[in-house]
Design a protein around this motif. Sequence first.
Motif, PDB file in Angstrom:
ATOM      1  N   MET A 117       0.854  -1.206   0.000  1.00 20.53           N
ATOM      2  CA  MET A 117       0.000   0.000   0.000  1.00 20.53           C
ATOM      3  C   MET A 117       0.882   1.245   0.000  1.00 20.53           C
ATOM      4  O   MET A 117       1.859   1.324   0.738  1.00 20.53           O
ATOM      5  N   GLN A 118       0.540   2.187  -0.836  1.00 16.70           N
ATOM      6  CA  GLN A 118       1.321   3.421  -0.943  1.00 16.70           C
ATOM      7  C   GLN A 118       1.271   4.208   0.377  1.00 16.70           C
ATOM      8  O   GLN A 118       0.204   4.375   0.935  1.00 16.70           O
ATOM      9  N   ASP A 119       2.407   4.701   0.829  1.00 19.22           N
ATOM     10  CA  ASP A 119       2.408   5.425   2.112  1.00 19.22           C
ATOM     11  C   ASP A 119       2.478   6.946   1.916  1.00 19.22           C
ATOM     12  O   ASP A 119       2.777   7.680   2.827  1.00 19.22           O
ATOM     13  N   TYR A 120       2.199   7.430   0.716  1.00 14.63           N
ATOM     14  CA  TYR A 120       2.282   8.860   0.452  1.00 14.63           C
ATOM     15  C   TYR A 120       1.227   9.249  -0.560  1.00 14.63           C
ATOM     16  O   TYR A 120       0.806   8.378  -1.313  1.00 14.63           O
ATOM     17  N   THR A 152       5.022  13.808   1.364  1.00 15.86           N
ATOM     18  CA  THR A 152       4.915  12.913   0.223  1.00 15.86           C
ATOM     19  C   THR A 152       6.335  12.459  -0.131  1.00 15.86           C
ATOM     20  O   THR A 152       7.232  12.552   0.701  1.00 15.86           O
ATOM     21  N   ARG A 153       6.501  11.997  -1.365  1.00 17.34           N
ATOM     22  CA  ARG A 153       7.844  11.553  -1.762  1.00 17.34           C
ATOM     23  C   ARG A 153       8.211  12.106  -3.129  1.00 17.34           C
ATOM     24  O   ARG A 153       7.345  12.444  -3.933  1.00 17.34           O
ATOM     25  N   LEU A 154       9.525  12.174  -3.350  1.00 16.57           N
ATOM     26  CA  LEU A 154      10.008  12.521  -4.693  1.00 16.57           C
ATOM     27  C   LEU A 154       9.778  11.308  -5.588  1.00 16.57           C
ATOM     28  O   LEU A 154      10.202  10.196  -5.244  1.00 16.57           O
ATOM     29  N   VAL A 189       9.711  23.985   0.916  1.00 14.76           N
ATOM     30  CA  VAL A 189       9.361  22.594   1.258  1.00 14.76           C
ATOM     31  C   VAL A 189      10.621  22.003   1.900  1.00 14.76           C
ATOM     32  O   VAL A 189      11.690  22.616   1.826  1.00 14.76           O
ATOM     33  N   LEU A 190      10.479  20.848   2.524  1.00 15.60           N
ATOM     34  CA  LEU A 190      11.662  20.152   3.025  1.00 15.60           C
ATOM     35  C   LEU A 190      11.828  18.866   2.229  1.00 15.60           C
ATOM     36  O   LEU A 190      10.871  18.120   2.054  1.00 15.60           O
ATOM     37  N   VAL A 191      13.041  18.632   1.743  1.00 13.98           N
ATOM     38  CA  VAL A 191      13.347  17.364   1.072  1.00 13.98           C
ATOM     39  C   VAL A 191      14.359  16.644   1.960  1.00 13.98           C
ATOM     40  O   VAL A 191      15.453  17.170   2.195  1.00 13.98           O
ATOM     41  N   GLY A 192      13.946  15.496   2.476  1.00 10.47           N
ATOM     42  CA  GLY A 192      14.808  14.782   3.427  1.00 10.47           C
ATOM     43  C   GLY A 192      15.207  15.684   4.589  1.00 10.47           C
ATOM     44  O   GLY A 192      16.320  15.594   5.106  1.00 10.47           O
ATOM     45  N   THR A 207      11.654  11.668   1.280  1.00  8.19           N
ATOM     46  CA  THR A 207      10.462  12.262   1.889  1.00  8.19           C
ATOM     47  C   THR A 207      10.462  13.770   1.664  1.00  8.19           C
ATOM     48  O   THR A 207      11.474  14.439   1.858  1.00  8.19           O
ATOM     49  N   VAL A 208       9.315  14.268   1.243  1.00  4.84           N
ATOM     50  CA  VAL A 208       9.133  15.712   1.068  1.00  4.84           C
ATOM     51  C   VAL A 208       8.072  16.163   2.072  1.00  4.84           C
ATOM     52  O   VAL A 208       6.984  15.585   2.136  1.00  4.84           O
ATOM     53  N   THR A 209       8.413  17.172   2.867  1.00  2.97           N
ATOM     54  CA  THR A 209       7.457  17.714   3.836  1.00  2.97           C
ATOM     55  C   THR A 209       6.924  19.036   3.306  1.00  2.97           C
ATOM     56  O   THR A 209       7.700  19.934   2.959  1.00  2.97           O
TER      57      THR A 209
END
Length: 364
Positions: A1-4, A239-241, A288-291, A321-323
Motif C-alpha cells: 500500500m502506498q504510504d504517500y 509525500t515523496r520525490l 518545502v523540506l526534502v529529506g 520524503t518531502v514535507t
Amino acid sequence: MQDYPRAVIDHSALRHNLAIVRRHAPNSRVWAVVKANGYGHGMAQVAAGLATADGLAVARVEEGVCLREAGIAKPILVLEGVLFKHELAAAHEHGLELALHRRGQVELLAETRLARPLRVWIKVDTGMHRLGVDPQRVPALLAELSANPGIEGPVGLMTHLANADDTEDGLTQLQCERLRALDSSGNYSLSIGNSAGILAFPASRTHWIRPGIMLYGASPLIGRTAGDLELRPVMTLQTRLIAVRSLRQGNAIGYGGTYVCPEDMPVGVAAIGYGDGYPRHAPVGTPVLVGGHRASLVGRVSMDMINIDLRGLPAATVGDTVTLWGEGLSVDVVAERAGTISYELLCSVTARVRKEHRSRTTTS
Ligand SMILES: *Cc1c(COP(=O)(O)O)cnc(C)c1O
C-alpha cells in the motif's frame, strides 16, 4: 500500500497545545473546537485525543451527531445552532448544546416540546456583525428563555471576536466588555476567547473558552510564530520525490511554462498537488523540506504533482520524503506565501491523503 501523500497527526503535540491553552487560562473550561473535520485532522480522532478537554465545539448539528456516534459523551456545543425542526430534534436526541443567534431559533424552541431540557447559549453580536443578537435585546431573550421549561438554566452568553489576531486592535477589548456587561448579576456562564483571544486578551478568558487553531499548532496572532507561542504542529503533510530530472537552461517547467530554468539544474517532482489540498496558488519560492532540508517550489502546482528546485540538494534522490508543512516547516509560513491562512490549508487536505494518527512517547 502506498504510504504517500500522508498527513501524520501527532497526538502528543495536540495534548501539548491543550496544555498551553490551560496555562494561559487556568480557570476556564475548554470547548475544543473540532469543526470542519477537526480543522482537517480527523474530527473523531482529534476529539478522542483531546480526552481532557471539558467539551467539544462544532459548527453544525451533523458534526455533533457524528461525534456522539463515535462514542463521545462529553458536552458538545453547536456554534451555528439549528435552522429546521428536524435539526433541533437531532440535537435534542443527542444531547447537544445549542448557540441561539436569532429570535427564530428561540421561537422554534418554544414551539417544540422537549422530553428533557436542552442547554443553550445566546450568541451575542458584540461587534463582529456576523451572527448574534444585539446586546440590548439579550435581557428580554433571557426572560423568555427562563420561562421555557425545555431550557436548562442558567443560559450561557457567548460572543465571537472579529479582530483578536491583531493585538493592537481596540475592538477586542470592547467586545469583551460588552459581553461581560450583560452579566452584571454574575449568574450566567460566559464564553468569549478563541485562540487569539486566549493568548493575547485576558478579558476573553471567561468561564468557557473556545480554542481552535492553537490546538492544532498554528499561530492565531499576526507577527507571532507558533514557535514563539510554544505551540507544536499537529499535522505534518508529507509525500515523496517520484522523479529527479536534470533540466537544461531555458527549459520551461509545467503548465504554462511559467518557470524557465536560469541554468542547467536538478528538479525534483513530488507526488502532491491541489487534488490533495496543497494550495494551487503557492508561488515559486514556497519552501518545502526534502529529506529534512529546505528547498523551494518552481513552476505551477498541478493536481497531483509539484516541482522542486534541487540546486541546493545534490544528494536528493527518488523516494526521498518531502514535507509540505508541519514538523520543521510551519504551516503559517506556507500559508503566508500562498496568500491564505493556516486554517484554510489544514481544512483543505483532501480524503485521498492518508491520515496516520500517532502518539509519540515524548513528553513536554
Ligand atoms: C471557529 C470558531 C472558534 C475557534 O477559533 P480559532 O481562531 O480557531 O481559535 C471559536 N468560536 C467560534 C464561534 C468559532 O466559529
